[in-house]
Design a protein around this motif. Structure first.
Motif, PDB file in Angstrom:
ATOM      1  N   THR A 190      -2.011   7.245  -3.972  1.00 25.82           N
ATOM      2  CA  THR A 190      -3.287   7.329  -3.264  1.00 25.82           C
ATOM      3  C   THR A 190      -4.451   6.781  -4.086  1.00 25.82           C
ATOM      4  N   SER A 191      -4.171   6.181  -5.236  1.00 25.85           N
ATOM      5  CA  SER A 191      -5.239   5.608  -6.060  1.00 25.85           C
ATOM      6  C   SER A 191      -5.934   4.463  -5.326  1.00 25.85           C
ATOM      7  N   LYS A 192      -7.211   4.301  -5.610  1.00 25.76           N
ATOM      8  CA  LYS A 192      -7.994   3.215  -5.018  1.00 25.76           C
ATOM      9  C   LYS A 192      -8.730   2.472  -6.129  1.00 25.76           C
TER      10      LYS A 192
ATOM     11  N   GLY B  64       0.813  -1.197   0.000  1.00 23.58           N
ATOM     12  CA  GLY B  64       0.000   0.000   0.000  1.00 23.58           C
ATOM     13  C   GLY B  64       0.854   1.257   0.000  1.00 23.58           C
TER      14      GLY B  64
ATOM     15  N   PRO C 229      -9.849  -0.846  -7.823  1.00 20.22           N
ATOM     16  CA  PRO C 229     -10.028  -2.267  -7.481  1.00 20.22           C
ATOM     17  C   PRO C 229      -9.549  -3.176  -8.602  1.00 20.22           C
TER      18      PRO C 229
ATOM     19  N   SER D 179      -4.695  -0.188  -4.915  1.00 25.32           N
ATOM     20  CA  SER D 179      -5.598   0.343  -3.909  1.00 25.32           C
ATOM     21  C   SER D 179      -4.864   0.430  -2.577  1.00 25.32           C
ATOM     22  N   ASP D 180      -5.628   0.588  -1.499  1.00 27.12           N
ATOM     23  CA  ASP D 180      -5.036   0.672  -0.173  1.00 27.12           C
ATOM     24  C   ASP D 180      -5.265  -0.630   0.581  1.00 27.12           C
TER      25      ASP D 180
END
Length: 344
Positions: free
Chosen positions: A151-153, A96, A155, A192-193
């Motif tokens: 910081t992209s999320k 992450g 999926p 993603s995180d």
């Protein structure tokens, strides 16, 4: 008794149908003459570019590049795994935050709306620097070349169904994807995180570096209500089917070995199946040709009985003209009593 030899057959079909350019990272950019430093070497890889941060290229052609700065031991710290096939592979951090890495390629053609696609890639955990492993690794499809940041999320559309912690072998990450019809790009990694991971060396989950090789994306003809796991369990590395000396009948064990081929032909868009019968040199040339023909014909008959269109099947009687084991070899001569199936 039936067995399959260790010599796998590489299907022309899967190579031609693969929508991934440079899928095993063998081709490099001949125009690359100079890079700023070895830690940013991915520019050598043809058809691929970094999706985020600085993934690593592993290829013998790196020795041909005149780097401004070169750290000979930089790549060696991640692990000693040989490429799964060929000479090339890529490496990246899966984590992450700001440390995650990924790679992107433009597909050979856009995906078609409503169609199902089979995807797989092979990964191996880099034992040299990793203190963790994860299941959060896979692929993301997009209409445009993605702008991915720390910081992209985003999926993953397909990701591993289990933790990938093997540092010795290559593990298949696989799935089936139904296309929207806008997808033109594919990205590999994790974007993603909070990746799902675990520590393998003590401490927290913070360093998981993976090698990637042999990426495949193919359109499926018909899922036949199969689950994604069933499709992913399907054999894709096929070997010639061996017969007992003097036998030509497609008995139960032979049919079981053929079922994987038949499943492949049904699921993917196959237009040509070549069934080549072979024999040892125990009889006359004519007798051996007849034996090889009977083996191929019986295999074809089973294909037809299982619903394969007879018009796409070609039978070849090779007799004893193409032995895989020759006289004087330490290998079992029975392996010349075989049928080879080529799917194109």
């Amino acid at each position: 008794m039936v067995s399959q030899s260790g010599t796998s057959q590489n299907f022309t079909h899967s190579k031609n149908q693969n929508l991934i350019p440079n899928p095993s990272f063998e081709e490099t950019n001949a125009a690359v003459k100079r890079l700023d430093m070895e830690m940013q070497n991915f520019g050598i890889m043809k058809d691929w570019k970094p999706a985020i941060n600085t993934p690593d290229a592993y290829h013998p052609d790196l020795e041909l590049i005149r780097f401004i700065h070169k750290s000979p031991n930089f790549l060696k710290q991640f692990g000693a795994q040989e490429p799964r096939t060929g000479e090339g592979k890529v490496g990246m951090y899966i984590a992450g935050g700001t440390y995650k890495e990924g790679v992107t390629a433009k597909l050979k053609r856009p995906l078609s709306a409503g169609k199902y696609y089979y995807f797989h890639m092979y990964v191996s955990l880099g034992e040299g620097i990793s203190n963790s492993c994860t299941s959060s690794i896979g692929t993301y499809f997009s209409a445009r070349s993605p702008k991915i940041t720390g910081t992209s999320k985003l999926p993953l559309h397909i990701e591993s169904s289990k933790m990938v912690c093997d540092t010795k072998e290559w593990v298949k990450v696989c799935g089936v994807y139904r296309a929207k019809g806008t997808e033109k790009y594919l990205s590999l990694g994790y974007f993603s995180d909070g990746p799902k991971g675990k520590s393998v060396k003590g401490g927290g989950f913070d360093t998981a570096y993976y090698f990637i090789d042999d990426v495949l994306l193919m359109e499926m003809r018909d899922t036949k209500n199969l689950s994604s796991s069933q499709v992913c369990d399907m054999a894709l590395d096929f070997s010639p089917v061996e017969f007992l000396i003097g036998e030509s009948e497609a008995y139960t064990e032979i049919k079981k070995a053929l079922d994987s081929y038949i499943q492949y032909v049904k699921i993917f868009k196959v237009t040509s199946v070549k069934i080549s019968g072979h024999a040892d040199d125990a009889g006359t040339a004519f007798e051996n040709e007849i034996m090889s023909a009977m083996r191929a014909i019986n295999v074809k008959q089973y294909f037809v009985e299982q619903g394969i269109d007879e018009s796409i099947i070609e039978v070849i009687a090779a007799g004893n003209t193409e032995p895989v084991v020759t006289k004087g070899s330490n290998l079992d001569p029975e392996s010349n009593n075989r049928v080879e199936i080529k799917i194109e």
